[in-house]
Design a protein around this motif. Structure first.
Motif, PDB file in Angstrom:
ATOM      1  N   ARG A 194       0.826  -1.206   0.000  1.00  0.00           N
ATOM      2  CA  ARG A 194       0.000   0.000   0.000  1.00  0.00           C
ATOM      3  C   ARG A 194       0.865   1.263   0.000  1.00  0.00           C
TER       4      ARG A 194
ATOM      5  N   SER B  62       2.515  12.503  -1.077  1.00  0.00           N
ATOM      6  CA  SER B  62       2.967  13.693  -1.792  1.00  0.00           C
ATOM      7  C   SER B  62       4.100  14.365  -1.035  1.00  0.00           C
TER       8      SER B  62
ATOM      9  N   GLU C 195       2.194   1.611  -3.583  1.00  0.00           N
ATOM     10  CA  GLU C 195       1.164   1.828  -4.611  1.00  0.00           C
ATOM     11  C   GLU C 195       0.543   3.218  -4.506  1.00  0.00           C
ATOM     12  N   ARG C 196       0.476   3.761  -3.308  1.00  0.00           N
ATOM     13  CA  ARG C 196      -0.121   5.085  -3.107  1.00  0.00           C
ATOM     14  C   ARG C 196       0.885   5.972  -2.374  1.00  0.00           C
TER      15      ARG C 196
END
Length: 392
Positions: free
Chosen positions: A349, A356, A352-353
């Motif tokens: 996870r 920022s 994948e994400r």
């Protein structure tokens, strides 16, 4: 006040004990107190040739703990406890004696020294012994070792005028053991001087820290870290580079396993200084921060503060206080160390994400504002001044 600060290790060592002690001693001196540090010669292991020893520090002799076997630990702890008392005899009188633990046996020295000096005693508990040994499965309650360490701990708490500890869970655990229940929270947090370190361009080039996805581990490579789980993740994620910084008793066996199983995306990078740590964490996509057991619910690894302060997302193998702190910061994911599938899922996870730059920067700012070791050290100073003020 004249204060004697008794610690297992101090500068030039970069151990957890030395790092915490250096900040607390600095805060006491900044407040105008005369602080003498008494630390073991283990502090000098690995010191660079020609290193200028810090002022105000006396090193007591002990068996060098280079190879951390059970026998060597006992020789080191018992010998050091005896030599610390001898060394303190030649340092004059003190108003306050501070002792940081582990090793727990050093508190016996502190009790003797405080009585001889007629000084107040402060015990700084970084790990609650023997509880941490029970939680790691090193030995059982009711065993010979367990009874011995429980006896030492009871004597230290009974003799103390103030007890401080590093996490909310530890404070709650200790309140029922300290006779008057006076236990104060003084967390570790991020050492703000760590953030003043420049990045290391040589390390950056040598390890190609701009090449691909990187998961970094920085710390001791010992049995207590449970790094076999990280190799499990590396084995099924060949597209990620896993860089392990540090050394320890388990390094050779982990290297042998990686070679035997063909896990070619794991690199053992050796020890690095503060600049190297900051460089690795600034450039990594994920930092792995493990505890060997979810039973260690009141432990918060210092390496997590450093990773978050560098804006590096954390994969935490732990439950309890450390997981609560990570949730509050919001830069990472966690799972129980005994659940490899959940750790694998959390790792995926994070990749994948990705967070920022704004989220990373905000997390770094939050850690410094809310978990500064220097700010917590000022609390430590005020507690000691309040405790001793009426009697000094």
């Amino acid at each position: 006040m004249r204060i004697l600060y008794l610690a297992d290790t101090y500068r030039p060592a970069r151990t957890a004990c030395a790092n915490r002690t250096a900040v607390l001693v600095g805060a006491l001196r900044d407040a105008g107190h005369d602080v003498s540090v008494l630390a073991s010669t283990d502090s000098l292991i690995g010191a660079p040739e020609g290193y200028e020893l810090p002022a105000g520090v006396t090193y007591f002799e002990t068996f060098p703990l280079v190879e951390k076997t059970l026998v060597n630990r006992f020789r080191n702890n018992f010998g050091g406890a005896r030599e610390a008392v001898k060394a303190a005899d030649g340092l004059g009188d003190f108003d306050v004696v501070v002792c940081t633990t582990p090793p727990l046996l050093l508190t016996s020295s502190a009790v003797k020294i405080a009585r001889r000096k007629r000084a107040k005693l402060v015990v700084d508990v970084r790990d609650v012994w023997p509880d941490v040994a029970y939680e790691m499965g090193s030995f059982e309650p009711g065993s010979l070792y367990g009874r011995f360490f429980e006896h030492i701990a009871r004597k230290a708490y009974a003799a103390s005028d103030l007890v401080v500890s590093v996490s909310p869970g530890k404070v709650e655990k200790l309140k029922g053991r300290v006779p008057d229940g006076r236990v104060v929270l003084v967390p570790n947090g991020i050492d703000e001087t760590f953030l003043e370190s420049d990045e290391d361009p040589i390390l950056f080039e040598r390890l190609r820290l701009d090449d691909g996805l990187i998961c970094a581990y920085v710390g001791n490579i010992g049995l207590a870290q449970g790094l076999g789980t990280l190799l499990d993740i590396a084995k099924v994620r060949p597209g990620v580079r896993f860089l392990l910084f540090g050394d320890g008793a388990d390094r050779a066996s982990l290297e042998a396993r990686a070679e035997a199983e063909g896990i070619g995306n794991v690199e053992f990078c050796g020890k690095v200084n503060a600049s190297g740590v900051r460089t690795a964490l600034k450039r990594a996509d994920v930092s792995y921060v493990p505890l060997v057991s979810s039973r260690l619910r009141d432990s918060i690894p210092t390496k997590m503060y450093e990773a978050l302060a560098c804006g590096c997302p954390v994969l935490l193998a732990a439950e309890g206080d450390a997981a609560d702190l990570l949730d509050a910061c919001g830069l990472g994911a966690h799972a129980a160390p005994e659940d490899p599938a959940a750790l694998q899922s959390a790792f995926d996870r994070l990749l994948e994400r990705p967070f920022s730059d704004e989220k990373r920067s905000a997390a770094s700012k939050w850690v410094v504002e809310n978990h500064s070791r220097q700010k917590f050290a000022n609390v430590f100073v005020k507690e000691i001044e309040e405790m001793a003020g009426k009697n000094v």
